[in-house]
Scaffold this motif. Structure first.
Motif, short mmCIF file in Angstrom:
data_model
loop_
_atom_site.label_atom_id
_atom_site.label_comp_id
_atom_site.label_asym_id
_atom_site.label_seq_id
_atom_site.Cartn_x
_atom_site.Cartn_y
_atom_site.Cartn_z
N ILE A 31 40.35 11.83 61.34
CA ILE A 31 41.25 12.98 61.15
C ILE A 31 40.61 14.18 61.84
N ASP A 163 49.71 20.25 48.21
CA ASP A 163 49.05 19.04 47.69
C ASP A 163 49.83 17.78 48.09
N MET A 166 49.17 17.17 51.75
CA MET A 166 47.80 16.67 51.96
C MET A 166 47.70 15.20 51.54
N SER A 167 48.29 14.87 50.40
CA SER A 167 48.26 13.47 49.92
C SER A 167 48.92 12.55 50.93
N ILE A 170 46.57 11.97 53.81
CA ILE A 170 45.44 11.11 53.44
C ILE A 170 45.88 9.66 53.31
N LYS A 171 47.07 9.46 52.69
CA LYS A 171 47.55 8.10 52.50
C LYS A 171 47.87 7.42 53.83
N ALA A 173 46.56 8.14 56.86
CA ALA A 173 45.40 7.98 57.75
C ALA A 173 44.80 6.60 57.56
N SER A 174 44.51 5.91 58.67
CA SER A 174 43.91 4.58 58.55
C SER A 174 42.94 4.34 59.70
N ILE A 192 39.34 17.45 54.37
CA ILE A 192 39.90 16.16 54.77
C ILE A 192 39.60 15.84 56.24
N ARG B 36 41.10 4.96 49.14
CA ARG B 36 42.24 5.81 49.47
C ARG B 36 42.69 6.62 48.25
N ALA B 39 40.33 9.36 47.75
CA ALA B 39 40.55 10.43 48.72
C ALA B 39 41.71 11.33 48.29
N VAL B 40 42.78 10.69 47.82
CA VAL B 40 43.95 11.47 47.38
C VAL B 40 43.60 12.29 46.13
N ASN B 43 41.37 15.05 47.20
CA ASN B 43 41.80 15.75 48.40
C ASN B 43 40.71 15.77 49.47
N ILE B 44 40.13 14.61 49.71
CA ILE B 44 39.05 14.53 50.69
C ILE B 44 39.37 13.49 51.75
N ASN B 45 38.59 13.51 52.79
CA ASN B 45 38.75 12.58 53.90
C ASN B 45 38.50 11.12 53.46
N PRO B 46 39.34 10.17 53.88
CA PRO B 46 39.16 8.77 53.47
C PRO B 46 37.79 8.20 53.87
N ASN B 47 37.26 8.63 55.01
CA ASN B 47 35.93 8.14 55.41
C ASN B 47 34.84 8.68 54.49
N THR B 48 35.04 9.91 54.00
CA THR B 48 34.11 10.47 53.02
C THR B 48 34.18 9.66 51.73
#
Lengths: 231, 118
Positions: A31, A163, A166-167, A170-171, A173-174, A192, B36, B39-40, B43-48
């Protein structure tokens, strides 16, 4: 994995240089935050990658090949402007996108609309600006693109909607896709991001891994942003 | 969750999860959210989020079962150690600041008795 690479990408409008010799490499599974104040060239850069603007000079390569119709099909771009017609309903917006994009998934769209607290029968003309922003995001995220470019996804949006957006990001992103988010709301976005790209007057002034930059400089991305752009 | 910008995010989330384990909010052996979901939630990066579980595994706070997900440690002993670690951290911070203010340990105890309702 390297997906997109730009070399000396430049866009001039008359004598104004909007994007000035930009070299960027975007890798799958990450990201990115394209960060800079208004008028720094974020939208112009995205529009070139989306194929909406022709670069004045420089190159764009997608997986080692020149940007083509094929690669454009893998790139989803969400502009800042609302681009729906007032006569449409949320459902029609979905149908409209389904006609346009091969990778558009209607079931996914319905799910996103539900997550965003919208309704398929709402009329576009009756949406608040925050709802319109969520609709735009849902329509973009329902695609199965390799590169998602979201131009100012958090603009004009209240905290709750923020929010939800943002969710959704995040969901989505792969390992297999890239998110490129432009914003000047760094504090919201910071946590993020894998990588940050600071753009100032069309030039990249700083880029790299967000966590490494935080460690190296001993300050948050927000503080660093203020430092870079205040001067 | 509000993050402190001076401490890496993954460490802050690990601290939060540790506290949840120590207080029993997450019972030993319980399944933890997927990366995942984590992360949700924060509210952080999935890699984190993935890094958080990797680091926690190295610290023996959780373990991964292939295809089933990540689980909290079943060892009550390990949870006890974590509680001790957190306690020591809180106390040493407190004591340092109180000593700076000139308190002796007896006076500190008196002040604590006044403040704590239990």
């Amino acid at each position: 994995m390297k997906y997109l690479q730009t070399e000396n990408l430049t866009k001039k409008f008359g004598s104004t240089v909007a994007v000035d010799g930009v070299n960027v490499v975007l890798e799958k599974g990450k990201i990115y935050g394209l960060l800079g104040p208004n008028g720094s060239g974020k939208s112009t850069f995205m529009k070139m990658v989306a194929g909406l603007f022709h670069p004045t000079s420089g190159n764009m390569m997608v997986q080692g090949n020149k940007l083509s119709i094929l690669s454009k099909g893998e790139i989803a771009f969400m502009p800042t402007e609302a681009y729906f017609y007032n006569y449409m309903k949320v459902r029609t917006v979905g149908e409209f996108h389904e006609d346009f994009y091969e990778d558009f998934d209607t079931a996914k769209y319905e799910e996103l609309i539900k997550d965003m607290n919208l309704d398929m029968n709402m009329k576009v003309s009756a949406l608040s600006s925050g709802m319109a922003a969520k609709l735009k995001l849902a329509a973009t995220m329902a695609r199965d693109a390799k590169l998602f470019m979201l131009d100012e996804p958090l603009n004009g949006i209240d905290l709750i909607a923020r929010d939800q957006i943002m969710s959704a990001i995040i969901k989505k992103a792969s390992e297999d896709n890239i998110m490129l988010l432009s914003s000047h709301l760094i504090d919201v976005l910071e946590n993020i991001l894998d990588e940050v790209i600071f753009i100032k007057e069309g030039k990249i002034v700083l880029s790299g891994d967000a966590e490494e930059i935080r460690e190296e400089k001993g300050k948050s991305i927000v503080d660093l942003y203020k430092e870079v752009f205040a001067s | 969750m509000e993050f402190n910008s001076r401490i890496p995010i993954y460490l802050q989330v690990i601290d939060t999860i540790k506290k949840q384990l120590v207080t029993g909010k997450i019972p030993p052996g319980n399944k933890l959210p997927s990366t995942r979901e984590l992360a949700v939630e924060y509210n952080i990066n999935p890699n984190t989020a993935a890094r958080i579980y990797k680091e926690m595994e190295l610290m023996d706070i959780c373990y991964t079962k292939r295809g089933l997900g990540t689980f909290a440690t079943q060892s009550e002993e390990r949870v006890g150690e974590m509680k001790k670690d957190i306690t020591m951290e809180v106390i040493s911070q407190f004591v340092n600041q109180m000593e700076e203010l000139g308190y002796t340990s007896d006076d500190m105890v008196k002040e604590i008795r006044k403040r704590s309702k239990r």
